[in-house]
Design an enzyme around this catalytic site. Structure first.
Site, PDB file in Angstrom:
ATOM      1  N   SER A 289      39.917  38.866  40.927  1.00  0.00           N
ATOM      2  CA  SER A 289      40.073  38.507  42.153  1.00  0.00           C
ATOM      3  C   SER A 289      41.602  38.025  42.105  1.00  0.00           C
ATOM      4  CB  SER A 289      39.626  36.705  42.750  1.00  0.00           C
ATOM      5  OG  SER A 289      39.536  36.586  44.033  1.00  0.00           O
ATOM      6  N   ASP A 300      48.861  50.654  42.237  1.00  0.00           N
ATOM      7  CA  ASP A 300      49.265  51.316  43.383  1.00  0.00           C
ATOM      8  C   ASP A 300      49.900  51.942  43.387  1.00  0.00           C
ATOM      9  OD1 ASP A 300      46.382  51.967  42.937  1.00  0.00           O
ATOM     10  OD2 ASP A 300      45.862  50.916  44.892  1.00  0.00           O
ATOM     11  N   LYS A 314      36.275  41.770  41.011  1.00  0.00           N
ATOM     12  CA  LYS A 314      35.962  41.345  41.954  1.00  0.00           C
ATOM     13  C   LYS A 314      36.836  41.594  43.385  1.00  0.00           C
ATOM     14  CE  LYS A 314      35.030  36.646  43.627  1.00  0.00           C
ATOM     15  NZ  LYS A 314      36.594  36.446  44.703  1.00  0.00           N
TER      16      LYS A 314
END
Length: 544
Positions: A289, A300, A314
């Site tokens: 999470s 990223d 998740k």
């Protein structure tokens, strides 16, 4: 006259609106379902053969509310909700001790450093036999916790049996507000900083800022951020902590769900003070999470090398809404997307997964980082450098679940005056094997025990069952497996012994300096990478 006519028209229109609203409500399928539920509830409560507790009936029915939905949506019972609130706030009222049940006895795992239990001298391995005038052996851990916790300033008396002492003793401990730190440890190895973040609670941002400032003052020029086993927490806190390492306006995460008319983007709202420092983020399949938001966003943006094992996967956001009778409802409200556009929710063949992520690309879909590197969605955050968390073997599972490391550690340290030398000598492993034999676990005992159970069942079915040659052959093979299993697992067993003994000897803080920063292979690899900047930069360069 005109005034009264206008007023009359206004009243008529309001009455019409109310009637229309009532009509819409009573014809709403949800309302009809609730009426049917209320009728069934009343009939059961009034007519069931035995008297029932309406509160138990209500709680039992609402606990099934997740049926047909995703596994993260569900009812949170009052006690669990209370513990969640305390953990989220970063503090609770009690004595600050972790307990479990070992061999039917309530046993101290560890006191929280600086807590009332720690100051009172409670030790790992202490057995709690009485809580006040209540026999602790009659309680489960939750019931014991409820009795031990209480308002600050009040006291609880415990009767303790300590291994190595003949007599039990009483200890009276005054309860207090106990702080739960999210930053479990922050320290330095040469010029590399290391921070262990265990969750994303309301106090986590302040703790991270304090830790980073302290390490910066000590000359930190690279950071290892350890998120292994971090299950997540508050989305907003994860976004704020991620922002410490990114420039202003950098996209961190986007969310989207039925309640959102369009994608909602969460961007950094300040210039991160640490956006230039090289970072290695450690993750494993217990990182979930909010941990995946932080590690995925930094990946990223090419701001960190991710190292370890693929994360939990998740990619869903839950809200927790309080309910009457002190419980709560945990409800999945949206999906989240990392800056590259990928969703890291793991796909499954179950209906709930297909409903939530049916429009999303599968794990093989390629996304691109800010610098052009390939990343993938649909299966957790995949590290740049893989260190697999291998599935435990049968022997490892038995040793862990059975508490053999913990029990041996208590006995070993008691015999050695609580002194520990790392790395462990081979003799410690030999002592552990002798200890297992004394406990009736002959290394591959689970296999042998399973075979014995099979033989007993076979004799129940057929009392005349016997094939001595076959049985002898099988036992011979089990003996071979026994030796092979021990040899194959020696390194892992030695590592688990080192961790357990270090935890017992040093406590949760000192163990990092004594063990993890020196001997944890993933931590050592991360530090080594940060010390080799050319290799670090090469990993973050686009392919080809």
């Amino acid at each position: 006259m005109q005034k009264y006519r206008t007023t009359a028209i206004f009243i008529v229109l309001n009455i019409a609106a109310i009637i229309a609203g009532i009509y819409l409500v009573i014809t709403d399928p949800l309302f009809e379902g609730m009426m049917a539920y209320a009728a069934a509830f009343r009939i059961i409560n009034e007519n069931y053969a035995d008297p029932i507790n309406p509160e138990d009936l209500f709680q039992g029915s609402i606990e099934n509310i997740e049926s047909g939905l995703d596994p993260f949506t569900g009812y949170v019972p009052p006690r669990s909700y209370q513990y969640y609130e305390e953990e989220s706030q970063g503090e609770f009222s009690g004595i600050g001790v972790e307990i479990t049940v070992r061999d039917g006895l309530l046993t101290v795992v560890s006191p929280i450093p600086g807590s009332p239990a720690d100051r009172a001298g409670l030790q790992a391995g202490d057995q709690v036999t009485m809580i006040g005038d209540i026999d602790a052996s009659t309680l489960d851990p939750d019931e014991a916790v409820d009795l031990i916790r209480g308002q600050p300033g009040t006291s609880v008396e415990l009767r303790i049996r300590r291994p190595g002492l003949k007599e039990q003793f009483n200890v009276k401990i005054e309860r207090a507000s106990v702080q739960i730190s999210s930053v479990e440890y922050a320290g330095m190895v040469n010029s590399t900083g290391y921070i262990r973040l265990t969750n994303f609670a309301l106090n986590s941002l302040n703790e991270m800022v304090t830790a980073l400032e302290s390490l910066k003052m000590m000359g930190m020029d690279g950071l290892v951020l350890d998120l292994r086993g971090n299950p997540g927490g508050f989305l907003e806190i994860a976004v704020a902590i991620t922002g410490l390492f990114l420039p202003d306006e950098a996209l961190i995460v986007s969310t989207g769900g039925r309640s959102f008319t369009e994608e909602f983007q969460l961007r950094n709202f300040f210039e991160g003070d640490y956006q230039d420092i090289p970072i290695v983020v450690l993750v494993n399949n217990g990182s979930a999470s909010a941990s995946e938001i932080l590690s995925g966003a930094l990946q990223d943006h090419d701001r960190a090398v991710i190292m370890g094992d693929t994360t939990f996967g998740k990619g869903l956001v839950q809200n927790i809404s309080p309910l009457p009778q002190d419980g709560a409802l945990r409800l999945t409200v949206s999906k989240y997307y990392l800056p590259s556009g990928r969703i890291i929710q793991k796909f499954s063949d179950m209906a709930w997964s297909e409903n939530l992520v049916k429009t999303e690309p599968r794990a093989e879909t390629v996304y691109r980082t800010t610098g052009g590197r390939k990343v993938y969605g649909g299966g957790g955050v995949v590290p740049d450098i893989i260190y697999d968390d291998e599935e435990p073997t049968l022997l490892e599972s038995v040793l862990l679940v059975g508490g053999y490391y913990f029990d041996f550690g208590i006995e070993y340290l008691r015999k050695h005056g609580n002194q520990l030398s790392l790395p462990l000598e081979p003799e410690v492993l030999d002592s552990f094997k002798v200890y297992l034999d004394s406990r009736g676990l002959h290394v591959s005992g689970p296999i042998e025990q399973a075979f014995d159970d099979f033989m007993q069942e076979a004799k129940k079915i057929n009392p005349g069952f016997s094939d001595k040659s076959a049985v002898s052959s099988i036992r011979s093979k089990i003996s071979m497996i026994e030796n092979e299993s021990w040899e194959e697992n020696k390194n892992t067993i030695m590592e688990n012994l080192s961790i357990t003994l270090s935890n017992l000897a040093y406590g949760e803080t000192e163990i990092y300096e004594k063990y993890y920063l020196r001997y944890d292979p993933v931590v050592r690899a991360a530090i080594s990478l940060l010390e080799n900047r050319a290799e670090y930069r090469q990993i973050l360069e686009p392919e080809g």
